[in-house]
Write an enzyme that holds these catalytic residues in place. Sequence first.
Site, PDB file in Angstrom:
ATOM      1  N   LYS A  14       0.827  -1.220   0.000  1.00 20.25           N
ATOM      2  CA  LYS A  14       0.000   0.000   0.000  1.00 20.25           C
ATOM      3  C   LYS A  14       0.861   1.270   0.000  1.00 20.25           C
ATOM      4  O   LYS A  14       0.637   2.180  -0.767  1.00 20.25           O
ATOM      5  CB  LYS A  14      -0.907   0.059   1.252  1.00 20.25           C
ATOM      6  CG  LYS A  14      -1.846  -1.107   1.426  1.00 20.25           C
ATOM      7  CD  LYS A  14      -2.755  -0.902   2.623  1.00 20.25           C
ATOM      8  CE  LYS A  14      -2.066  -0.828   3.969  1.00 20.25           C
ATOM      9  NZ  LYS A  14      -1.398  -2.064   4.405  1.00 20.25           N
ATOM     10  N   ARG A  90      -8.900   0.863   9.510  1.00 16.48           N
ATOM     11  CA  ARG A  90      -8.485  -0.531   9.686  1.00 16.48           C
ATOM     12  C   ARG A  90      -9.536  -1.336  10.423  1.00 16.48           C
ATOM     13  O   ARG A  90      -9.339  -2.529  10.655  1.00 16.48           O
ATOM     14  CB  ARG A  90      -7.198  -0.559  10.493  1.00 16.48           C
ATOM     15  CG  ARG A  90      -5.944  -0.955   9.705  1.00 16.48           C
ATOM     16  CD  ARG A  90      -4.802  -0.804  10.639  1.00 16.48           C
ATOM     17  NE  ARG A  90      -3.598  -1.468  10.308  1.00 16.48           N
ATOM     18  CZ  ARG A  90      -2.538  -0.888   9.757  1.00 16.48           C
ATOM     19  NH1 ARG A  90      -2.588   0.368   9.376  1.00 16.48           N
ATOM     20  NH2 ARG A  90      -1.431  -1.564   9.594  1.00 16.48           N
ATOM     21  N   ARG A 129      11.889  -6.124   3.897  1.00 15.58           N
ATOM     22  CA  ARG A 129      11.546  -4.695   3.864  1.00 15.58           C
ATOM     23  C   ARG A 129      12.589  -3.863   4.613  1.00 15.58           C
ATOM     24  O   ARG A 129      13.012  -4.229   5.716  1.00 15.58           O
ATOM     25  CB  ARG A 129      10.165  -4.545   4.505  1.00 15.58           C
ATOM     26  CG  ARG A 129       9.602  -3.176   4.436  1.00 15.58           C
ATOM     27  CD  ARG A 129       8.113  -3.201   4.395  1.00 15.58           C
ATOM     28  NE  ARG A 129       7.491  -3.465   5.686  1.00 15.58           N
ATOM     29  CZ  ARG A 129       6.194  -3.308   5.891  1.00 15.58           C
ATOM     30  NH1 ARG A 129       5.396  -2.928   4.915  1.00 15.58           N
ATOM     31  NH2 ARG A 129       5.675  -3.563   7.067  1.00 15.58           N
ATOM     32  N   ARG A 162      12.115  -2.009  10.313  1.00 11.24           N
ATOM     33  CA  ARG A 162      11.129  -1.505  11.284  1.00 11.24           C
ATOM     34  C   ARG A 162      11.062  -2.412  12.503  1.00 11.24           C
ATOM     35  O   ARG A 162      11.112  -3.634  12.363  1.00 11.24           O
ATOM     36  CB  ARG A 162       9.754  -1.462  10.617  1.00 11.24           C
ATOM     37  CG  ARG A 162       9.383  -0.096  10.137  1.00 11.24           C
ATOM     38  CD  ARG A 162       8.153  -0.130   9.298  1.00 11.24           C
ATOM     39  NE  ARG A 162       7.004  -0.703   9.989  1.00 11.24           N
ATOM     40  CZ  ARG A 162       5.773  -0.689   9.482  1.00 11.24           C
ATOM     41  NH1 ARG A 162       5.552  -0.143   8.311  1.00 11.24           N
ATOM     42  NH2 ARG A 162       4.779  -1.226  10.146  1.00 11.24           N
ATOM     43  N   ARG A 173       0.428  -9.103  13.565  1.00  8.23           N
ATOM     44  CA  ARG A 173      -0.176  -8.072  12.707  1.00  8.23           C
ATOM     45  C   ARG A 173      -1.047  -8.718  11.627  1.00  8.23           C
ATOM     46  O   ARG A 173      -2.104  -8.186  11.283  1.00  8.23           O
ATOM     47  CB  ARG A 173       0.923  -7.205  12.086  1.00  8.23           C
ATOM     48  CG  ARG A 173       1.528  -6.252  13.108  1.00  8.23           C
ATOM     49  CD  ARG A 173       2.850  -5.678  12.669  1.00  8.23           C
ATOM     50  NE  ARG A 173       2.763  -4.870  11.490  1.00  8.23           N
ATOM     51  CZ  ARG A 173       3.773  -4.692  10.623  1.00  8.23           C
ATOM     52  NH1 ARG A 173       4.932  -5.268  10.832  1.00  8.23           N
ATOM     53  NH2 ARG A 173       3.605  -3.934   9.585  1.00  8.23           N
TER      54      ARG A 173
HETATM   55  P1  AMP Z   1       1.533   0.261   9.314  1.00  4.69           P
HETATM   56  O1  AMP Z   1       2.728   1.133   9.084  1.00  4.69           O
HETATM   57  O2  AMP Z   1       0.324   0.716   8.542  1.00  4.69           O
HETATM   58  O3  AMP Z   1       1.824  -1.202   9.129  1.00  4.69           O
HETATM   59  O4  AMP Z   1       1.122   0.454  10.857  1.00  4.69           O
HETATM   60  C1  AMP Z   1       2.031   0.138  11.907  1.00  4.69           C
HETATM   61  C2  AMP Z   1       1.275   0.001  13.202  1.00  4.69           C
HETATM   62  O5  AMP Z   1       0.632   1.249  13.516  1.00  4.69           O
HETATM   63  C3  AMP Z   1       0.156  -1.022  13.206  1.00  4.69           C
HETATM   64  O6  AMP Z   1       0.616  -2.338  13.460  1.00  4.69           O
HETATM   65  C4  AMP Z   1      -0.731  -0.489  14.327  1.00  4.69           C
HETATM   66  O7  AMP Z   1      -0.168  -0.775  15.597  1.00  4.69           O
HETATM   67  C5  AMP Z   1      -0.634   1.013  14.130  1.00  4.69           C
HETATM   68  N1  AMP Z   1      -1.687   1.521  13.205  1.00  4.69           N
HETATM   69  C6  AMP Z   1      -1.513   2.045  11.972  1.00  4.69           C
HETATM   70  N2  AMP Z   1      -2.690   2.426  11.446  1.00  4.69           N
HETATM   71  C7  AMP Z   1      -3.625   2.127  12.366  1.00  4.69           C
HETATM   72  C8  AMP Z   1      -5.042   2.254  12.401  1.00  4.69           C
HETATM   73  N3  AMP Z   1      -5.748   2.754  11.383  1.00  4.69           N
HETATM   74  N4  AMP Z   1      -5.683   1.836  13.521  1.00  4.69           N
HETATM   75  C9  AMP Z   1      -5.017   1.343  14.568  1.00  4.69           C
HETATM   76  N5  AMP Z   1      -3.681   1.165  14.599  1.00  4.69           N
HETATM   77  C10 AMP Z   1      -2.990   1.558  13.501  1.00  4.69           C
END
Ligand code: AMP
Length: 216
Positions: A14, A90, A129, A162, A173
């Site tokens: 994404k 989400r 990644r 990360r 996740r």
């Molecule tokens: P991402 O970079 O999108 O994979 O997000 C990393 C982490 O941020 C996720 O594993 C969640 O802990 C938190 N996170 C990101 N977006 C959301 C969301 N819309 N709702 C809740 N937690 C989020």
Amino acid sequence: MKVVILLGAPGSGKGTVASRLAEQDSSLRHVSSGDLLRDAVKRQTPAGVEAEGYMKRGELVPDAIIAQMIGDLMAGITGECTLLLDGFPRTVAQAEILDGTISKCGAELKGAILLDVSDDIIVERIAGRRGCPKCGAGYHVTGLPPKVAGICDKCGTALVIRKDDNPETVQNRLAVYKAQTLPLIDFYRGRGQLSCIKGGIDPLEVIVAKAKQALA
Ligand code: AMP
């Protein structure tokens, strides 16, 4: 303002697709909820302090925290643009909050694009990644390597893995994605607002071209 939602599992691409689209069209603005949260954690804002533990465990942060961040960001945007929302919503509850924010801002939801990628590809993608801690550019050791191994093409900073890309957190996740985010696919499909792109096999440029078509 128009809003397009990018849906897909962690590692589905994404962020990469959204940043490519935004590089090619200045009317598109890439907004990553994960980046907003990581920045808040880095700055140790009250929201960042609260979010940190959830993120380390690979859990979703409470809806109110991230919905507030996205709401503030949208309220501060003036002029015409299309937001590419990467990682938000989400949960169905977040999607309903987003509907409210969109109507409050006088914006329009153009639709949701799902990047559909199989689990084995996701695990391989996340394992390779790498990201730039300074400018946020994303890479993959084999799929999207930097010109010089381990160094960001854009700003010359050493790339990092990360913290939540370790194998245990990734499994969590993915489980969280299946339990809490997959229902969004039916939510937007039921409203006739979902486009689906097979995200696994095609080269990045083909996926970006398909996403462009879905945006048109
Ligand atoms: P991402 O970079 O999108 O994979 O997000 C990393 C982490 O941020 C996720 O594993 C969640 O802990 C938190 N996170 C990101 N977006 C959301 C969301 N819309 N709702 C809740 N937690 C989020």
